[in-house]
Design an enzyme around this catalytic site. Structure first.
Site, short mmCIF file in Angstrom:
data_model
loop_
_atom_site.label_atom_id
_atom_site.label_comp_id
_atom_site.label_asym_id
_atom_site.label_seq_id
_atom_site.Cartn_x
_atom_site.Cartn_y
_atom_site.Cartn_z
N GLU A 1 1.27 -0.51 -5.20
CA GLU A 1 0.35 0.58 -5.49
C GLU A 1 1.22 1.80 -5.76
OE1 GLU A 1 -3.35 3.14 -3.69
OE2 GLU A 1 -1.60 2.76 -2.47
N ASP B 1 0.84 -1.20 0.00
CA ASP B 1 0.00 0.00 0.00
C ASP B 1 0.88 1.25 0.00
OD1 ASP B 1 -2.74 1.14 0.49
OD2 ASP B 1 -1.74 1.95 2.25
C1 NOJ Z 1 -4.29 3.25 -0.61
C2 NOJ Z 1 -5.48 2.36 -0.40
O1 NOJ Z 1 -5.78 1.72 -1.60
C3 NOJ Z 1 -6.59 3.25 0.09
O2 NOJ Z 1 -7.83 2.60 0.11
C4 NOJ Z 1 -6.21 3.76 1.46
O3 NOJ Z 1 -7.17 4.70 1.90
C5 NOJ Z 1 -4.85 4.46 1.44
N1 NOJ Z 1 -3.87 3.76 0.64
C6 NOJ Z 1 -4.29 4.60 2.83
O4 NOJ Z 1 -3.84 3.35 3.29
#
Ligand code: NOJ
Length: 576
Positions: free
Chosen positions: A295, A235
């Site tokens: 991500e 993440d």
């Molecule tokens: C990216 C995640 O996909 C999202 O849903 C989240 O709110 C943020 N990172 C914080 O962890």
């Protein structure tokens, strides 16, 4: 016959084990690398599950791990090889699991570690691997590390987070803003300092400059690998580090949807130190033949390239969000983005949607040809060179269901930013399994409302229809799994000036597949001469068509209705 006792007998037993054990292991687990060196994740189709919304077995209106286990047969038959489960760890759920308060357990709302083990075992029987979501930038403010850190300036975990003095009374240390609105600094009166949070204030950032943080988080990854996890989706990797001098970010003209001044995140995002951490996480992953998915929102292909690592030693699978951001059905735009990522030096990872972005069905749909377009987009990202990551519900054409009133919003950013930002509830609604109550997701009232379209767009109904979006996904996924050109073939763009039709070859050894996608609402005639590609007098054997595509056997007359899909195997003719 008893167990061998003598030295000679033991030697024979040892030899038998040495010869047969690898074969037995190979039988038990799917191979990580095939005989030609392709890694398992290069041939796999990934599928993101938002666990709150997949299937509810304990009737609390929220999905759970047993619910996922109960749907493994469906996933296997669909053609899914790996499931990425969004965070299912203990969490106060401020950010629906992205605020983790214990990295080595399961939130009781989702089940227990025993449920997880059962899910993993059942998935393994079906050759489905499990990917967990690793939230490494921040913890929950209820995590014991943070609770300790804020207890005093001398606390053992104080330096695990980022605490600083304010600039003056009531003034945060600098102008950095949270991406979820307002200052990224929260004053903590007990110790009279501010702590930093790039996301919600309940998600304090970890201090990755502290070696103890690094080692604790690396150990978390080992803990799950040992439990059978095949990798992680990491993440928010670009926010791990901040400028130690805390320089103010440059202000840009205008305001954002939270009413804050626009700002360039120059000093708190995409710092080069991120790559050291990724290399470290990769070393650990390599010990377990695991995969790291990133991500990584990137501005350009150079940034994306960096996430693979200069020696392909960082993320094997950074997601190409620039592909997802091509937000219109434009053959030239997609052609450009595919070519860029295809030549970036790593293995492309294609995504159409996720739990943070409006569903692809509405982003690409024109309100008139939505079904045809959903199939067209499937045909695109499932036939490119690279690994696709599906988002649950995409395969049945699920639509967004945005809240209509502020008081219905669950996602906190939708409350802070209403009405410009409605939050992400719309793309997170319950999976639609059938046309029965609550779309077959739960017998209790679901945590988010199911849109009316569930009556037509659900698994049971679409399985019974030959031309549904779901049947199309199943067809393409089945083709992809058994076709070497689609799995491993190079990507060769064709007709690069065509404004409406995206076409390409996938070529592996002597196998070639032609993909032709009409990205416009107008019918078109086309023809293909593949002599320049070394395919003289090529004959085509149709593999899949949809939305009205017809071709003569020699590709000289191709007739394509609006959004038509034509996929054929090219049978090489005689060299003339
Ligand atoms: C990216 C995640 O996909 C999202 O849903 C989240 O709110 C943020 N990172 C914080 O962890």
């Amino acid at each position: 016959m008893g167990w061998p006792r003598g030295r000679g007998d033991r030697l024979i037993l040892w030899l038998i084990c040495a010869v047969f054990a690898p074969a037995l292991l190979a039988f038990a687990a799917p191979q990580a690398v095939d005989s030609e060196g392709h890694q398992w994740w290069q041939h796999a189709v990934f599928y993101e599950i938002y666990p709150r919304s997949y299937a509810d077995t304990n009737e609390d209106g929220i999905g759970d791990l047993n619910g996922i286990t109960s749907k493994l047969d469906y996933l296997e038959q669909l053609g899914v090889d790996a499931i990425w489960i969004s965070p299912c760890f203990p969490s106060p759920q401020v950010d629906f699991g992205y605020d983790v308060s214990d990295y080595e357990n399961i939130d009781p709302m989702y089940g227990t570690l025993a449920d997880f083990d059962r899910l993993a075992a059942e998935a393994k029987k079906r050759n489905i691997r499990i990917i967990l979501d690793f939230v490494i930038n921040h913890t929950s403010d209820r995590h014991p590390w943070f609770i300790d850190s804020r207890s005093s300036r001398e606390a053992a975990h104080r330096n695990w987070y980022i605490y600083r003095d304010g600039k003056g009374p009531g003034q945060p240390p600098n102008n950095w803003q949270s991406t979820f609105g307002h200052s990224a600094w929260q004053f903590d009166p007990k110790t009279d300092q501010y702590y930093y949070h790039y996301f919600y204030m309940q998600q304090p950032d970890l201090n990755w400059r502290n070696a103890q943080v690094k080692s604790a988080m690396f150990d978390v990854s080992r803990w799950w690998y040992k439990r059978g996890v095949a990798g992680f989706r990491l993440d928010a990797v670009d926010t791990l580090f901040e400028d130690p001098a805390l320089r103010d970010n440059p202000i840009l003209p205008g305001t954002n949807k939270y009413g804050d001044p626009n700002m360039e995140d120059k000093y708190n995002k995409k710092l080069p130190e991120v790559h050291q951490v990724l290399r470290g996480l990769r070393q650990v992953a390599d010990e377990y033949q695991a995969v790291l998915i990133g991500e990584a929102y990137t501005e350009n292909i150079d940034e994306l390239r960096q996430y693979y690592g200069t020696h392909n030693n960082e993320l094997q699978m950074p997601m190409d969000f620039m592909f997802m951001k091509v937000d219109k059905l434009s053959a030239p735009e997609f052609r450009k983005q595919i070519a860029a990522v295809d030549t970036a030096g790593g293995w492309p990872v294609y995504v159409l949607g996720n739990h943070d972005n409006p569903r692809s069905y509405v982003r690409y749909g024109d309100g008139q040809h939505d079904e045809a377009i959903a199939k067209l987009m499937a045909a695109l990202y499932l036939t490119l060179r690279g690994t696709p990551i599906m988002y649950y519900g995409e395969e049945i054409g699920m639509t967004n269901n945005d809240p209509q009133r502020k008081e219905d919003v669950k996602d906190p950013i939708g409350i802070t930013g209403w009405p410009q930002e409605k939050g992400r509830d719309g793309e997170r609604t319950p999976m639609q399994w059938s046309s029965t109550i609550n779309a077959g997701f739960s017998r209790a009232r679901p945590w988010l409302p199911v849109p009316d379209s569930y009556k037509t767009h659900n698994v049971a109904t679409e399985l019974a229809q030959n031309d549904s979006v779901l049947q199309f996904y199943r067809k393409i996924l089945a083709l992809r799994h058994q076709n070497p050109a689609l799995l491993d073939g190079e990507y060769i763009p064709l007709k690069q000036d065509d404004p409406s039709i995206l076409s390409y070859l996938r070529k592996y050894k002597d196998q070639t597949v032609l993909v032709v996608l009409n990205m416009s609402s107008e019918p078109h005639k086309s023809s293909f001469d593949l002599r320049p590609q070394g395919l003289p007098s090529a004959k085509a054997k149709t593999l899949v068509t949809a939305n009205g595509a017809e071709a003569g056997p020699d590709l000289s007359h191709l007739s394509l209705e609006a959004f038509a899909i034509y996929i054929a195997e090219i049978l090489p003719g005689e060299v003339q």
